[in-house]
Design a protein around this motif. Sequence first.
Motif, PDB file in Angstrom:
ATOM      1  N   THR A  41       0.825  -1.206   0.000  1.00 35.57           N
ATOM      2  CA  THR A  41       0.000   0.000   0.000  1.00 35.57           C
ATOM      3  C   THR A  41       0.859   1.256   0.000  1.00 35.57           C
ATOM      4  N   PHE A  42       0.219   2.377  -0.267  1.00 36.23           N
ATOM      5  CA  PHE A  42       0.936   3.658  -0.209  1.00 36.23           C
ATOM      6  C   PHE A  42       1.432   3.924   1.201  1.00 36.23           C
ATOM      7  N   GLN A  43       0.665   3.494   2.186  1.00 43.26           N
ATOM      8  CA  GLN A  43       1.076   3.666   3.579  1.00 43.26           C
ATOM      9  C   GLN A  43       2.363   2.881   3.858  1.00 43.26           C
ATOM     10  N   ASN A  44       2.458   1.670   3.297  1.00 42.03           N
ATOM     11  CA  ASN A  44       3.689   0.890   3.420  1.00 42.03           C
ATOM     12  C   ASN A  44       4.857   1.639   2.796  1.00 42.03           C
ATOM     13  N   GLY A  48       8.136   3.100   4.573  1.00 38.05           N
ATOM     14  CA  GLY A  48       9.441   2.673   4.082  1.00 38.05           C
ATOM     15  C   GLY A  48      10.369   3.836   3.831  1.00 38.05           C
ATOM     16  N   VAL A  49       9.813   4.930   3.333  1.00 39.91           N
ATOM     17  CA  VAL A  49      10.621   6.134   3.086  1.00 39.91           C
ATOM     18  C   VAL A  49      11.230   6.647   4.395  1.00 39.91           C
ATOM     19  N   PHE A  50      10.423   6.709   5.443  1.00 41.83           N
ATOM     20  CA  PHE A  50      10.909   7.186   6.743  1.00 41.83           C
ATOM     21  C   PHE A  50      12.032   6.287   7.264  1.00 41.83           C
ATOM     22  N   PHE A  51      11.817   4.979   7.199  1.00 38.13           N
ATOM     23  CA  PHE A  51      12.817   4.061   7.732  1.00 38.13           C
ATOM     24  C   PHE A  51      14.082   4.031   6.873  1.00 38.13           C
ATOM     25  N   ILE A 205       4.776  -1.096  12.649  1.00 34.29           N
ATOM     26  CA  ILE A 205       3.361  -1.451  12.680  1.00 34.29           C
ATOM     27  C   ILE A 205       2.470  -0.248  12.393  1.00 34.29           C
ATOM     28  N   LYS A 206       3.022   0.964  12.533  1.00 33.27           N
ATOM     29  CA  LYS A 206       2.222   2.176  12.296  1.00 33.27           C
ATOM     30  C   LYS A 206       1.864   2.354  10.825  1.00 33.27           C
ATOM     31  N   TYR A 207       2.625   1.721   9.963  1.00 33.07           N
ATOM     32  CA  TYR A 207       2.457   1.965   8.529  1.00 33.07           C
ATOM     33  C   TYR A 207       1.880   0.767   7.790  1.00 33.07           C
ATOM     34  N   GLY A 208       0.987   0.074   8.459  1.00 32.80           N
ATOM     35  CA  GLY A 208       0.310  -1.042   7.817  1.00 32.80           C
ATOM     36  C   GLY A 208       0.084  -2.172   8.800  1.00 32.80           C
ATOM     37  N   SER A 209      -0.385  -3.274   8.301  1.00 30.35           N
ATOM     38  CA  SER A 209      -0.663  -4.427   9.146  1.00 30.35           C
ATOM     39  C   SER A 209       0.638  -5.027   9.667  1.00 30.35           C
ATOM     40  N   SER A 210       0.508  -5.836  10.721  1.00 33.89           N
ATOM     41  CA  SER A 210       1.691  -6.498  11.263  1.00 33.89           C
ATOM     42  C   SER A 210       2.311  -7.428  10.232  1.00 33.89           C
ATOM     43  N   THR A 211       1.488  -7.928   9.323  1.00 28.44           N
ATOM     44  CA  THR A 211       1.993  -8.806   8.259  1.00 28.44           C
ATOM     45  C   THR A 211       3.009  -8.080   7.394  1.00 28.44           C
ATOM     46  N   ASN A 212       2.789  -6.783   7.188  1.00 23.83           N
ATOM     47  CA  ASN A 212       3.656  -6.008   6.295  1.00 23.83           C
ATOM     48  C   ASN A 212       4.732  -5.204   7.022  1.00 23.83           C
ATOM     49  N   SER A 213       4.880  -5.407   8.306  1.00 22.49           N
ATOM     50  CA  SER A 213       5.861  -4.628   9.069  1.00 22.49           C
ATOM     51  C   SER A 213       7.273  -4.800   8.528  1.00 22.49           C
ATOM     52  N   SER A 214       7.637  -6.030   8.181  1.00 23.73           N
ATOM     53  CA  SER A 214       8.982  -6.286   7.666  1.00 23.73           C
ATOM     54  C   SER A 214       9.184  -5.630   6.304  1.00 23.73           C
ATOM     55  N   LEU A 215       8.089  -5.410   5.607  1.00 21.98           N
ATOM     56  CA  LEU A 215       8.160  -4.739   4.313  1.00 21.98           C
ATOM     57  C   LEU A 215       8.426  -3.250   4.489  1.00 21.98           C
ATOM     58  N   VAL A 216       7.877  -2.681   5.537  1.00 20.54           N
ATOM     59  CA  VAL A 216       8.080  -1.263   5.842  1.00 20.54           C
ATOM     60  C   VAL A 216       9.512  -1.019   6.333  1.00 20.54           C
ATOM     61  N   LEU A 217       9.998  -1.929   7.147  1.00 19.20           N
ATOM     62  CA  LEU A 217      11.346  -1.794   7.697  1.00 19.20           C
ATOM     63  C   LEU A 217      12.405  -2.111   6.644  1.00 19.20           C
ATOM     64  N   ASN A 218      13.644  -1.823   6.971  1.00 16.28           N
ATOM     65  CA  ASN A 218      14.766  -2.285   6.161  1.00 16.28           C
ATOM     66  C   ASN A 218      15.797  -2.892   7.098  1.00 16.28           C
ATOM     67  N   THR A 219      16.587  -3.813   6.603  1.00 20.29           N
ATOM     68  CA  THR A 219      17.510  -4.552   7.466  1.00 20.29           C
ATOM     69  C   THR A 219      18.599  -3.677   8.071  1.00 20.29           C
ATOM     70  N   PRO A 220      19.183  -2.723   7.324  1.00 21.09           N
ATOM     71  CA  PRO A 220      20.164  -1.840   7.974  1.00 21.09           C
ATOM     72  C   PRO A 220      19.603  -1.144   9.210  1.00 21.09           C
ATOM     73  N   PHE A 221      18.330  -0.740   9.142  1.00 24.20           N
ATOM     74  CA  PHE A 221      17.709  -0.064  10.294  1.00 24.20           C
ATOM     75  C   PHE A 221      17.616  -1.004  11.483  1.00 24.20           C
ATOM     76  N   GLU A 364       1.324   0.420  19.349  1.00 23.25           N
ATOM     77  CA  GLU A 364       1.887  -0.433  18.309  1.00 23.25           C
ATOM     78  C   GLU A 364       1.668  -1.911  18.642  1.00 23.25           C
ATOM     79  N   TYR A 365       1.910  -2.249  19.926  1.00 22.39           N
ATOM     80  CA  TYR A 365       1.777  -3.652  20.302  1.00 22.39           C
ATOM     81  C   TYR A 365       0.322  -4.104  20.249  1.00 22.39           C
ATOM     82  N   SER A 366      -0.606  -3.202  20.532  1.00 19.30           N
ATOM     83  CA  SER A 366      -2.022  -3.581  20.472  1.00 19.30           C
ATOM     84  C   SER A 366      -2.402  -4.009  19.058  1.00 19.30           C
ATOM     85  N   LYS A 367      -1.769  -3.386  18.060  1.00 20.04           N
ATOM     86  CA  LYS A 367      -2.034  -3.775  16.668  1.00 20.04           C
ATOM     87  C   LYS A 367      -1.432  -5.147  16.377  1.00 20.04           C
ATOM     88  N   ILE A 368      -0.204  -5.352  16.872  1.00 16.56           N
ATOM     89  CA  ILE A 368       0.450  -6.642  16.670  1.00 16.56           C
ATOM     90  C   ILE A 368      -0.355  -7.754  17.339  1.00 16.56           C
TER      91      ILE A 368
END
Length: 622
Positions: A41-44, A48-51, A205-221, A364-368
Amino acid sequence: MNNYKECIVLFLKRFLLIFLTYQFSRFFFYLINLNYFDSFTFQNFLGGVFFDFSAISYVNIIFLIAHLVPGNFKYNLLYQTILKITFYIVNLLFIATNFIDIIYYRFTGRRSTFAMITAKGMEHEAIGLIPSFLKEFWYICVIFMIMIFLLWKALPDFNKKTVREHLKIKDYLKKYSYFIISLMIIIILGRGGLQAKPLKIVDGIKYGSSTNSSLVLNTPFTIIKTLTKKDDIKKVNYYNQKELNAIYNPIISLLPQQDAVKKNVVILILESFGNENIGRGQTPFIDSLITKSYYYKNGFANGKVSIDAVPSIFSSIPSLMNNSFISSSYSLNKINGLPKILKKEGYHTSFFHGAFNGSQNFEEYSKIAGFDQYFGKDQYKGKEAFDGKWGIFDEDFLQFYAYRLNTFKQPFFSSLFTISSHNPYTIPERYKGKFPKGTTVIQESIAYTDFALKEFFKTAKKQDWYNHTLFIITADHTSSEGDKDIDKTNIGKFRIPILFFDPSNPELIGIDEKNFQQIDIMPSILDYLNIKTKMVSFGKSYKSSENFVVYYLEGTYHYIEDDYYLAFANDQAIGLYNWKKDVLLKNNLLQQEKLRVKKYEKFLKAYIQTFNQRTINNKLTI
């Protein structure tokens, strides 16, 4: 363009090229792992841009300094050549981690962290896995090589025709102002903005479902954020898998013989309401409610801070490492707690916390965890009741809570976490002098929250859902303000009230001396409601004959079974006490009770091994 401006433009172009590379790696990560994510999603993308900006800023702050610090030395060709090469290599190493996780994610279910890549024994695992990975996923390697080749070609060079500048003081001042402004910008980008706290892993978790959290993040972060985080959790192999399952298995199957009882469930988590505050004149309402409830006299917290309590109570996950589970590198692990289980049974789920939204990572945890709705300070509606520090006074927020419950379709599962008995222990001006101050700094606010609870139950009794509701009241942890020696022992520091109150069930009344802990709450609720389910739980149901408690503090595991308490550290027992008779834990029975010690060590080692393995391997669900 003068030399200094060219350096600014040069760094900016290189920075943006790295940013585009991160975006490409995320797209590729998503493309290869489509089956593991929801729709992008655009939210993802925005998250991702922020991270990405955050990670790139952390990595490249040293290069900003090298590019922009004023001085003619920067215009030396050798200096610029070395700068370009080191910029490329350092960024390449971090970009490589994104590509490694394209495949490794399938095995871990989350982005890699520093603890994961530096874990003891990891080098042996890598030796065995890397060749097979390269063979099976050769195309990842090919695309990575093409990308890094194009990146090198695209990185701009410094203009070789530059000449030394003759700088005056005003020139230096101007350049230093540019330098300081640029440094401030990259620091802001690194922390993710001007908000109170820098970006954290769990913020994905703020930028989409918990399923997509790893997609929002990046490994260097995730690596950078865990560089100094000592989760201190490692794989241990005390037993083989067959032996382990025979000693301890966290999988609980509830197979009720009767139909499910679709009662509402309300869990009230009281800030710092340890046993040291109960029955001593500060909590008349709780003391009275205990006589009408099923009260666990020997209740224990599974952690020492508020963020330990939430996963313990809702997901039956204890805090067995130095970092709280919520703030650890495992915060985005898949979990199947009360919100998700009850949601499948048709329950509406909600979590309330009167502090600033985002406080303690609860939102955040309540969403997870799977709650439908979160209500914080921002969602509060009512008279002005801000405590001037961090949230809404308990009385007002509990009244808001009572009326808000009226809007939920039954059956509902809801929890509220109080805040007023948290430092700085502020109570409303109108109540100053109304409550006993007690003997410790917290007790006036404890008395205020007890009063707020009384008012909540007055309101709740008038609602049609009241007699169809199971209430669970517990503390998050002790206050560490106990004024008696018994409160300061490794037993006293974790003892909390836990009580079950069902106004429609006169049989659910009594005092139980069984050892009961926060992680027992989840399976006990489900068992009481006759919910058929299978789950991973590190606790046990109230119907179980088991009588153990486990918690952890500063490198030591604490194990209680029946009347005995065992302290365990560095793979060995360091103390055994009969905590019922020896309340101050003065008489170490380690030598006198060797068989008991051996028995307890066996169970505790299996418990630790199971918890560590399942947490590390992201297997906290069936």
